[in-house]
Design a protein around this motif. Structure first.
Motif, PDB file in Angstrom:
ATOM      1  N   TYR A 128       6.264   5.328  -1.083  1.00  0.00           N
ATOM      2  CA  TYR A 128       6.440   4.257  -2.055  1.00  0.00           C
ATOM      3  C   TYR A 128       5.210   3.372  -2.167  1.00  0.00           C
ATOM      4  O   TYR A 128       4.385   3.264  -1.258  1.00  0.00           O
ATOM      5  CB  TYR A 128       7.638   3.385  -1.661  1.00  0.00           C
ATOM      6  N   LYS A 129       5.113   2.711  -3.335  1.00  0.00           N
ATOM      7  CA  LYS A 129       4.066   1.713  -3.558  1.00  0.00           C
ATOM      8  C   LYS A 129       4.657   0.310  -3.727  1.00  0.00           C
ATOM      9  O   LYS A 129       3.907  -0.663  -3.859  1.00  0.00           O
ATOM     10  CB  LYS A 129       3.252   2.068  -4.798  1.00  0.00           C
TER      11      LYS A 129
ATOM     12  N   PRO B 168       0.853  -1.192   0.000  1.00  0.00           N
ATOM     13  CA  PRO B 168       0.000   0.000   0.000  1.00  0.00           C
ATOM     14  C   PRO B 168       0.885   1.237   0.000  1.00  0.00           C
ATOM     15  O   PRO B 168       2.071   1.163   0.356  1.00  0.00           O
ATOM     16  CB  PRO B 168      -0.784  -0.135   1.310  1.00  0.00           C
ATOM     17  N   LEU B 169       0.366   2.359  -0.414  1.00  0.00           N
ATOM     18  CA  LEU B 169       1.163   3.580  -0.412  1.00  0.00           C
ATOM     19  C   LEU B 169       1.562   3.918   1.012  1.00  0.00           C
ATOM     20  O   LEU B 169       0.723   4.266   1.845  1.00  0.00           O
ATOM     21  CB  LEU B 169       0.384   4.733  -1.040  1.00  0.00           C
TER      22      LEU B 169
ATOM     23  N   GLU C 260       4.847   6.361  -6.565  1.00  0.00           N
ATOM     24  CA  GLU C 260       3.528   6.229  -7.166  1.00  0.00           C
ATOM     25  C   GLU C 260       3.564   6.503  -8.670  1.00  0.00           C
ATOM     26  O   GLU C 260       2.773   5.942  -9.432  1.00  0.00           O
ATOM     27  CB  GLU C 260       2.556   7.194  -6.473  1.00  0.00           C
TER      28      GLU C 260
END
Length: 365
Positions: A336-337, A293-294, A320
């Motif tokens: 980050y993703k 997840p972000l 992203e």
């Protein structure tokens, strides 16, 4: 007619391309000097000129400049000028000038074709470069130039693949060529392998394991010369690495020709070539990309969670917008993703385990 006899003998022994041109130049120079000295003495004794005036008159006459400010006035002085300068002197001067220009031209040609023995030491020697030599060597040159210890090192290529010389792009980078078989003591002496700072030995045939035997022999020859160079050598077969190192190689690597940086890194960061190679392999360490997840946290915190939890070593994060941030500072904030990690092939954790570990610090805040 001793002068004409002398000239006939001289032209009969005119140097050919097969003779030593340096000896011919020395001979011509000494002969011309003798004629000039004789004319200077004649002008001093016959014409009564002082030494500087006699020298000036001799030089401008043999160079066919003739300013007219000085000249031989007496018949004896004029005859001496004809006998010493007009006939042999100008001929010798023209011959010497022509031989000098021709030798310079031949020297450049030999250098271009890789037939010139360069006087060098503390240089970088690349043996058996690949056919895509320009792309390969450009990267090698650029990588070494980044480091002050190597930015002034000459770089020479030893190969038989380029009978017409190296590509122009490499000549512009001042990469030198010596064209001959590497497995020869005479050749290794010609490229001064004994005085090289770094030697990169690539396999003469990266598709056949038998090339390792040639590499083994070549490194033995280099070390027998007393070379203290740092030697990086390709090994086609992993089982031959130990033997090639026992011959004197400081580092060995697989023939990954698309990445010349690996050979340079083997010199600048010994051992790093093995780390990189293992990431190409299906056993040992490998890369893993874990979508998350972000999340946002400090990179040092991510490092601590991953290493302490035996998840592996994080190398980069994916933002992203899909930009990959590689090897950031520990103080950097990572939004980050996904994460890219170097992990062992023996790990059993799942992506959800890492996501949970990364999410805990945020839940505790």
């Amino acid at each position: 007619m001793p002068v004409f006899t002398f000239l006939l003998k001289f032209w009969a022994s005119t140097p050919t391309p097969r003779r030593r041109r340096s000896h011919a130049l020395r001979t011509l120079g000494l002969m011309l000097l003798a004629v000039l000295v004789a004319h200077i003495l004649a002008m001093h004794w016959i014409e009564g000129l002082d030494w500087w005036s006699a020298t000036w008159l001799t030089l401008i006459t043999v160079a066919t400049v003739g300013y007219g400010d000085l000249s031989a006035k007496t018949m004896a002085g004029q005859i001496a000028t004809i006998v010493l300068l007009v006939i042999p002197g100008i001929a010798l001067f023209s011959k010497l000038l022509g031989e000098t220009v021709e030798q310079s031209s031949m020297r450049k040609k030999r250098q271009h074709l890789g037939q010139w023995r360069w006087d060098m030491k503390d240089h970088i020697l690349v043996i058996n470069p690949p056919k895509n030599v320009e792309a390969y060597m450009r990267i090698v040159v650029d990588e070494f130039l980044k480091y002050p210890a190597y930015e002034h090192c000459a770089i020479q290529v030893l190969s038989t693949q380029f009978p017409h010389g190296l590509p122009v792009g490499l000549q512009d980078l001042n990469v030198l060529l010596y064209s001959n078989s590497a497995n020869s003591d005479a050749t290794l002496q010609a490229v001064r392998a004994d005085l090289a700072k770094v030697i990169i030995v690539l396999a003469n045939d990266p598709d056949h394991e038998e090339a390792d035997a040639c590499t083994f022999d070549l490194i033995h020859r280099i070390r027998d010369m007393g070379s203290k160079a740092y030697i990086v050598a390709e090994s086609i077969s992993d089982k031959n690495r130990r033997r090639i190192k026992s011959a004197g190689a400081n580092a060995t690597m697989r023939p990954i020709r698309a990445y010349p940086e690996i050979a340079v890194r083997a010199v600048l960061a010994p051992g790093s070539e093995n780390v990189v190679e293992e990431l190409f392999d299906s056993t040992g360490s490998e890369y893993r990309t874990v979508p998350t997840p972000l999340l946002e946290m400090q990179w040092s915190e991510i490092m601590n969670i991953c290493v302490s939890g035996d998840f592996g070593t994080p190398l980069a994060w994916i933002r992203e917008d899909d930009e990959i941030i590689i090897n950031p500072f520990g103080s950097s904030m990572a939004h980050y993703k996904a994460l890219i990690l170097a992990v062992s092939d023996k790990v059993t954790w799942k992506d959800a385990d890492l996501i949970q570990a990364l999410s805990k610090p945020r839940a505790d805040v």
